[in-house]
Design a protein around this motif. Structure first.
Motif, PDB file in Angstrom:
ATOM      1  N   MET A  26      33.182  40.692  33.584  1.00 27.18           N
ATOM      2  CA  MET A  26      32.828  42.060  33.954  1.00 27.18           C
ATOM      3  C   MET A  26      34.090  42.911  34.130  1.00 27.18           C
ATOM      4  N   PRO A  27      34.022  44.176  33.709  1.00 26.72           N
ATOM      5  CA  PRO A  27      35.169  45.068  33.868  1.00 26.72           C
ATOM      6  C   PRO A  27      35.490  45.265  35.352  1.00 26.72           C
ATOM      7  N   VAL A  28      36.783  45.339  35.653  1.00 25.50           N
ATOM      8  CA  VAL A  28      37.251  45.597  37.015  1.00 25.50           C
ATOM      9  C   VAL A  28      37.977  46.935  37.006  1.00 25.50           C
ATOM     10  N   ILE A  29      37.496  47.867  37.810  1.00 21.77           N
ATOM     11  CA  ILE A  29      38.102  49.192  37.916  1.00 21.77           C
ATOM     12  C   ILE A  29      38.772  49.268  39.276  1.00 21.77           C
ATOM     13  N   LYS A  30      40.057  49.616  39.277  1.00 20.68           N
ATOM     14  CA  LYS A  30      40.830  49.630  40.527  1.00 20.68           C
ATOM     15  C   LYS A  30      40.923  51.041  41.099  1.00 20.68           C
ATOM     16  N   VAL A  31      40.738  51.109  42.413  1.00 21.64           N
ATOM     17  CA  VAL A  31      40.809  52.377  43.148  1.00 21.64           C
ATOM     18  C   VAL A  31      41.745  52.163  44.330  1.00 21.64           C
ATOM     19  N   GLU A  32      42.608  53.142  44.560  1.00 19.05           N
ATOM     20  CA  GLU A  32      43.511  53.086  45.711  1.00 19.05           C
ATOM     21  C   GLU A  32      43.101  54.168  46.704  1.00 19.05           C
ATOM     22  N   VAL A  37      43.733  60.109  50.753  1.00 18.16           N
ATOM     23  CA  VAL A  37      43.835  60.317  49.310  1.00 18.16           C
ATOM     24  C   VAL A  37      43.079  59.194  48.603  1.00 18.16           C
ATOM     25  N   ILE A  38      42.321  59.552  47.558  1.00 21.66           N
ATOM     26  CA  ILE A  38      41.648  58.563  46.714  1.00 21.66           C
ATOM     27  C   ILE A  38      42.226  58.701  45.310  1.00 21.66           C
ATOM     28  N   LEU A  39      42.755  57.609  44.777  1.00 23.54           N
ATOM     29  CA  LEU A  39      43.358  57.614  43.446  1.00 23.54           C
ATOM     30  C   LEU A  39      42.689  56.583  42.557  1.00 23.54           C
ATOM     31  N   PRO A  40      42.322  56.920  41.353  1.00 25.42           N
ATOM     32  CA  PRO A  40      42.390  58.258  40.778  1.00 25.42           C
ATOM     33  C   PRO A  40      41.309  59.166  41.356  1.00 25.42           C
ATOM     34  N   ALA A  41      41.489  60.465  41.181  1.00 18.96           N
ATOM     35  CA  ALA A  41      40.512  61.435  41.690  1.00 18.96           C
ATOM     36  C   ALA A  41      39.240  61.396  40.854  1.00 18.96           C
ATOM     37  N   THR A  42      39.362  61.000  39.595  1.00 23.49           N
ATOM     38  CA  THR A  42      38.205  60.786  38.730  1.00 23.49           C
ATOM     39  C   THR A  42      38.207  59.319  38.312  1.00 23.49           C
ATOM     40  N   ILE A  43      37.235  58.582  38.801  1.00 26.67           N
ATOM     41  CA  ILE A  43      37.138  57.142  38.553  1.00 26.67           C
ATOM     42  C   ILE A  43      36.150  56.940  37.413  1.00 26.67           C
ATOM     43  N   GLU A  44      36.647  56.545  36.241  1.00 29.58           N
ATOM     44  CA  GLU A  44      35.774  56.351  35.087  1.00 29.58           C
ATOM     45  C   GLU A  44      35.299  54.904  35.031  1.00 29.58           C
ATOM     46  N   VAL A  45      33.975  54.743  34.891  1.00 29.30           N
ATOM     47  CA  VAL A  45      33.367  53.411  34.841  1.00 29.30           C
ATOM     48  C   VAL A  45      32.394  53.366  33.666  1.00 29.30           C
ATOM     49  N   PRO A  46      32.080  52.169  33.182  1.00 22.92           N
ATOM     50  CA  PRO A  46      31.121  52.077  32.084  1.00 22.92           C
ATOM     51  C   PRO A  46      29.687  52.290  32.584  1.00 22.92           C
ATOM     52  N   PHE A  51      29.839  46.101  36.575  1.00 21.75           N
ATOM     53  CA  PHE A  51      31.287  46.188  36.763  1.00 21.75           C
ATOM     54  C   PHE A  51      31.638  45.993  38.231  1.00 21.75           C
ATOM     55  N   LYS A  52      32.914  45.727  38.452  1.00 20.60           N
ATOM     56  CA  LYS A  52      33.419  45.549  39.817  1.00 20.60           C
ATOM     57  C   LYS A  52      34.404  46.663  40.119  1.00 20.60           C
ATOM     58  N   LEU A  53      34.208  47.317  41.258  1.00 15.03           N
ATOM     59  CA  LEU A  53      35.125  48.330  41.738  1.00 15.03           C
ATOM     60  C   LEU A  53      35.999  47.664  42.801  1.00 15.03           C
ATOM     61  N   GLU A  54      37.290  47.510  42.498  1.00 16.39           N
ATOM     62  CA  GLU A  54      38.227  46.880  43.433  1.00 16.39           C
ATOM     63  C   GLU A  54      38.949  47.994  44.188  1.00 16.39           C
ATOM     64  N   ILE A  55      38.785  48.017  45.501  1.00 19.25           N
ATOM     65  CA  ILE A  55      39.310  49.084  46.338  1.00 19.25           C
ATOM     66  C   ILE A  55      40.435  48.532  47.202  1.00 19.25           C
ATOM     67  N   SER A  56      41.604  49.174  47.125  1.00 20.58           N
ATOM     68  CA  SER A  56      42.756  48.768  47.933  1.00 20.58           C
ATOM     69  C   SER A  56      43.125  49.897  48.880  1.00 20.58           C
ATOM     70  N   ASN A  57      43.291  49.568  50.154  1.00 22.31           N
ATOM     71  CA  ASN A  57      43.768  50.541  51.139  1.00 22.31           C
ATOM     72  C   ASN A  57      45.265  50.304  51.305  1.00 22.31           C
ATOM     73  N   THR A  58      46.057  51.167  50.699  1.00 23.00           N
ATOM     74  CA  THR A  58      47.517  51.030  50.773  1.00 23.00           C
ATOM     75  C   THR A  58      48.109  51.878  51.893  1.00 23.00           C
ATOM     76  N   GLY A  59      47.262  52.508  52.685  1.00 23.07           N
ATOM     77  CA  GLY A  59      47.732  53.383  53.753  1.00 23.07           C
ATOM     78  C   GLY A  59      47.938  52.669  55.072  1.00 23.07           C
ATOM     79  N   GLN A  60      48.207  53.479  56.097  1.00 20.19           N
ATOM     80  CA  GLN A  60      48.492  52.976  57.440  1.00 20.19           C
ATOM     81  C   GLN A  60      47.274  53.038  58.366  1.00 20.19           C
ATOM     82  N   SER A  61      46.173  53.645  57.888  1.00 25.97           N
ATOM     83  CA  SER A  61      44.984  53.779  58.728  1.00 25.97           C
ATOM     84  C   SER A  61      43.768  53.232  57.984  1.00 25.97           C
ATOM     85  N   PRO A  62      42.694  52.925  58.710  1.00 23.06           N
ATOM     86  CA  PRO A  62      41.483  52.443  58.036  1.00 23.06           C
ATOM     87  C   PRO A  62      40.886  53.533  57.146  1.00 23.06           C
TER      88      PRO A  62
END
Length: 111
Positions: A26-32, A37-46, A51-62
């Motif tokens: 299955m396709p994996v789409i990554k979101v930061e 801030v949410i990156l990318p601002a436009t999340i393209e998916v099939p 599919f799997k949406l993989e979400i990473s919190n790279t910030g300092q807060s929840p």
């Protein structure tokens, strides 16, 4: 081990191997997400595809990935990564936001 038990074990192993292979395909789409801030601002998916949406919190807060239209939400602590599996989505555009940072908005576009 008896023959029926060996057969049952072999069938179980076959089934579990098949499920793992399908999950890997299955396709994996990554979101930061990062402190408002949410990156990318436009999340393209099939569209119409699992599919799997993989979400990473790279910030300092929840953060909390949320979409009312998709009826999905996922809270993540700072520095963590998690995923949401979507069975299928109809083609279209869906609003995404961070419930902990109201200024953070994005669009999930299924095509």
């Amino acid at each position: 081990m008896t023959a029926p038990r060996r057969l049952a074990l072999a069938a179980l192993l076959l089934l579990s191997t098949g499920a793992a292979a399908r999950a890997d395909d299955m396709p994996v789409i990554k979101v930061e997400m990062r402190d408002g801030v949410i990156l990318p601002a436009t999340i393209e998916v099939p569209a119409n595809t699992r599919f799997k949406l993989e979400i990473s919190n790279t910030g300092q807060s929840p953060v909390e990935f949320e979409s009312l239209e998709l009826k999905r939400e996922k809270a993540l602590a700072a520095g963590s990564t998690s995923a949401i599996v979507f069975r299928t989505l109809d083609a279209g555009s869906y609003d995404i936001f961070d419930d902990f940072h109201p200024e953070a908005k994005a669009k999930l576009v299924a095509k």
